[in-house]
Write an enzyme that holds these catalytic residues in place. Structure first.
Site, PDB file in Angstrom:
ATOM      1  CG  ASP A 173     -29.303 -19.849  19.233  1.00  0.00           C
ATOM      2  OD1 ASP A 173     -29.730 -19.367  18.166  1.00  0.00           O
ATOM      3  OD2 ASP A 173     -28.686 -20.934  19.292  1.00  0.00           O
TER       4      ASP A 173
ATOM      5  CB  ALA B 240     -25.614 -15.161   9.490  1.00  0.00           C
TER       6      ALA B 240
ATOM      7  CB  SER C  26     -24.599 -10.807   2.263  1.00  0.00           C
ATOM      8  OG  SER C  26     -23.933 -11.531   1.248  1.00  0.00           O
TER       9      SER C  26
ATOM     10  CD  GLU D  13     -23.093 -14.833  -2.366  1.00  0.00           C
ATOM     11  OE1 GLU D  13     -23.890 -15.546  -2.988  1.00  0.00           O
ATOM     12  OE2 GLU D  13     -21.917 -14.638  -2.734  1.00  0.00           O
TER      13      GLU D  13
ATOM     14  CE1 TYR E 143     -25.380 -15.865   4.528  1.00  0.00           C
ATOM     15  CE2 TYR E 143     -25.000 -15.104   2.281  1.00  0.00           C
ATOM     16  CZ  TYR E 143     -24.804 -14.962   3.634  1.00  0.00           C
ATOM     17  OH  TYR E 143     -24.038 -13.929   4.103  1.00  0.00           O
TER      18      TYR E 143
HETATM   19  P1  GDP Z   1     -19.740 -16.702  -1.358  1.00  0.00           P
HETATM   20  O1  GDP Z   1     -19.546 -15.660  -2.396  1.00  0.00           O
HETATM   21  O2  GDP Z   1     -20.340 -16.170  -0.104  1.00  0.00           O
HETATM   22  O3  GDP Z   1     -20.471 -17.905  -1.845  1.00  0.00           O
HETATM   23  O4  GDP Z   1     -18.246 -17.132  -0.908  1.00  0.00           O
HETATM   24  P2  GDP Z   1     -17.395 -18.457  -1.165  1.00  0.00           P
HETATM   25  O5  GDP Z   1     -16.003 -18.110  -0.783  1.00  0.00           O
HETATM   26  O6  GDP Z   1     -18.005 -19.654  -0.486  1.00  0.00           O
HETATM   27  O7  GDP Z   1     -17.483 -18.721  -2.741  1.00  0.00           O
HETATM   28  C1  GDP Z   1     -17.018 -17.788  -3.677  1.00  0.00           C
HETATM   29  C2  GDP Z   1     -17.087 -18.371  -5.080  1.00  0.00           C
HETATM   30  O8  GDP Z   1     -16.104 -19.408  -5.209  1.00  0.00           O
HETATM   31  C3  GDP Z   1     -18.424 -19.018  -5.448  1.00  0.00           C
HETATM   32  O9  GDP Z   1     -18.792 -18.599  -6.740  1.00  0.00           O
HETATM   33  C4  GDP Z   1     -18.131 -20.512  -5.445  1.00  0.00           C
HETATM   34  O10 GDP Z   1     -18.921 -21.261  -6.351  1.00  0.00           O
HETATM   35  C5  GDP Z   1     -16.675 -20.491  -5.902  1.00  0.00           C
HETATM   36  N1  GDP Z   1     -15.967 -21.735  -5.568  1.00  0.00           N
HETATM   37  C6  GDP Z   1     -15.316 -22.548  -6.441  1.00  0.00           C
HETATM   38  N2  GDP Z   1     -14.826 -23.624  -5.812  1.00  0.00           N
HETATM   39  C7  GDP Z   1     -15.179 -23.502  -4.504  1.00  0.00           C
HETATM   40  C8  GDP Z   1     -14.953 -24.323  -3.347  1.00  0.00           C
HETATM   41  O11 GDP Z   1     -14.340 -25.376  -3.413  1.00  0.00           O
HETATM   42  N3  GDP Z   1     -15.447 -23.867  -2.158  1.00  0.00           N
HETATM   43  C9  GDP Z   1     -16.138 -22.670  -2.076  1.00  0.00           C
HETATM   44  N4  GDP Z   1     -16.593 -22.267  -0.885  1.00  0.00           N
HETATM   45  N5  GDP Z   1     -16.379 -21.905  -3.156  1.00  0.00           N
HETATM   46  C10 GDP Z   1     -15.900 -22.309  -4.350  1.00  0.00           C
END
Ligand code: GDP
Length: 326
Positions: free
Chosen positions: A61, A85, A128, A130, A152
């Site tokens: 872990d 992660a 990332s 992000e 994150y």
């Molecule tokens: P991230 O870029 O690592 O946060 O990847 P995600 O796939 O989780 O999210 C990508 C984008 O999609 C972000 O800007 C979220 O706010 C947007 N988003 C919109 N609706 C949703 C949802 O229902 N689920 C997720 N996961 N993201 C969403």
């Protein structure tokens, strides 16, 4: 001589594709697994790729240094890929301390395990896009300042810099790949692409009628995980360790990504898509767009799959999976 790789996060999307890639290259692949009581289900991605018996799994872990050190000493890897992660952005506000322990401090644990147990190995850190968060330049490259927007992303930024620091402090061959969003049929349903393709397949098969999303104006630079694991490997084949952005250079709204999925299934998006504020985030990353010219120039890397092809592949895979379910 057969090369040995040790992959943390081996049961995740990237771990599975990377293992497949390394096995095809003739590597002996070892994976770190955080055991839970759900034994048997954790290697479903490796099974999907038909490689589950070919990867040797070790119980360890990221938050347990001695378990990592023991594993590194046992395996004596040539290459370590740190992919594990707490990787879900939305959860990181609900579990910020866990996210820091795993996604930030966990990187130091892995680097320490390598420094003490296999200092000659090469190290890859999964950084990332992000980390760019509130973007400081329209296209983000290795020199763009970071501005993380979630627990994150803050944790990933620590992981990035501790990797750079261990390279500079101890001369380790440690590289950090700043990967923009990358998806595939093996992406978890917590992420928006897979949530969309999975739900579209459910709608197509009459299992549900609606898709609830948050901010569909967000823009991401989405690539295919299979392309991106190739870049990870290329980084560790370089004489000198370094940091690289891996991205397609194309950014698309969640809305337009969604439309590809609905169109492919022959469905009308307007009839099914509902905006639900429950999925809004406390702080949002509005747009990401990567400049991967360094990776293209130095590594000779280039992505082969575009967003259209990938989303269609994901919808088809979800339809197939749902049809097989009893
Ligand atoms: P991230 O870029 O690592 O946060 O990847 P995600 O796939 O989780 O999210 C990508 C984008 O999609 C972000 O800007 C979220 O706010 C947007 N988003 C919109 N609706 C949703 C949802 O229902 N689920 C997720 N996961 N993201 C969403």
């Amino acid at each position: 001589m057969t090369k040995r790789a040790l992959v943390t996060g081996v049961t995740g999307q990237d771990g599975a594709y990377l293992s497949q890639f390394l096995l095809e290259k003739g590597y002996e692949v070892h994976g770190v697994v955080r055991r839970s009581s759900h034994r048997g289900v954790e290697d479903h991605r490796l099974r999907w790729l038909g490689i589950s018996g070919k990867v040797t799994l070790h119980d360890a872990d990221l938050i347990d240094l001695s378990s990592l050190l023991r594993t590194v000493q046992d395996v004596q890897p040539d290459e370590i890929f740190n992919l594990a992660a707490q990787s879900y952005v939305a959860s990181s506000w609900r579990q910020p301390v866990l996210t820091a322990n795993v996604t930030a401090t966990g990187v130091t644990n892995m680097l320490e395990a390598m420094r003490l147990g296999a200092p000659g190995a090469r190290f890859y850190q999964a950084s990332s896009s992000e980390m760019y968060g509130l973007i400081q330049e329209p296209m983000q490259s290795e020199t763009t300042p970071f501005y993380p927007r979630s627990p994150y992303a803050v944790a990933k930024l620590y992981g990035h810099w501790i990797t750079v620091n261990y390279r500079e402090s101890f001369g380790l061959h440690a590289s950090s790949g700043i990967l923009f969003n990358h998806e595939s049929p093996l992406r978890g349903v917590e992420f928006v692409t897979r949530k969309v393709t999975h739900t579209v397949a459910q709608i197509k098969l009459g299992k549900t009628n609606e898709l609830r999303l948050g901010n569909i104006d967000a823009k991401r630079d989405w690539g295919h995980a299979r392309d991106y694991v190739r870049a990870m490997w290329l980084m560790l084949q370089q004489e000198t360790p370094d940091d690289y952005v891996v991205a397609t250079g194309v950014t698309t709204t969640v809305r337009d990504m969604c439309r590809i999925a609905f169109d492919h299934a022959g469905l009308d998006m307007e009839k099914h898509l509902i905006i639900d504020p429950a999925f809004y985030r406390p702080a949002e990353v509005d747009v990401l767009l990567g400049d991967s010219s360094k990776a293209r120039r130095v590594l000779g890397w280039t992505p082969e799959v575009n967003l259209d092809q990938m989303i269609r592949e994901m919808v088809d895979a979800d339809l197939e999976r749902l049809r097989r379910e009893p």
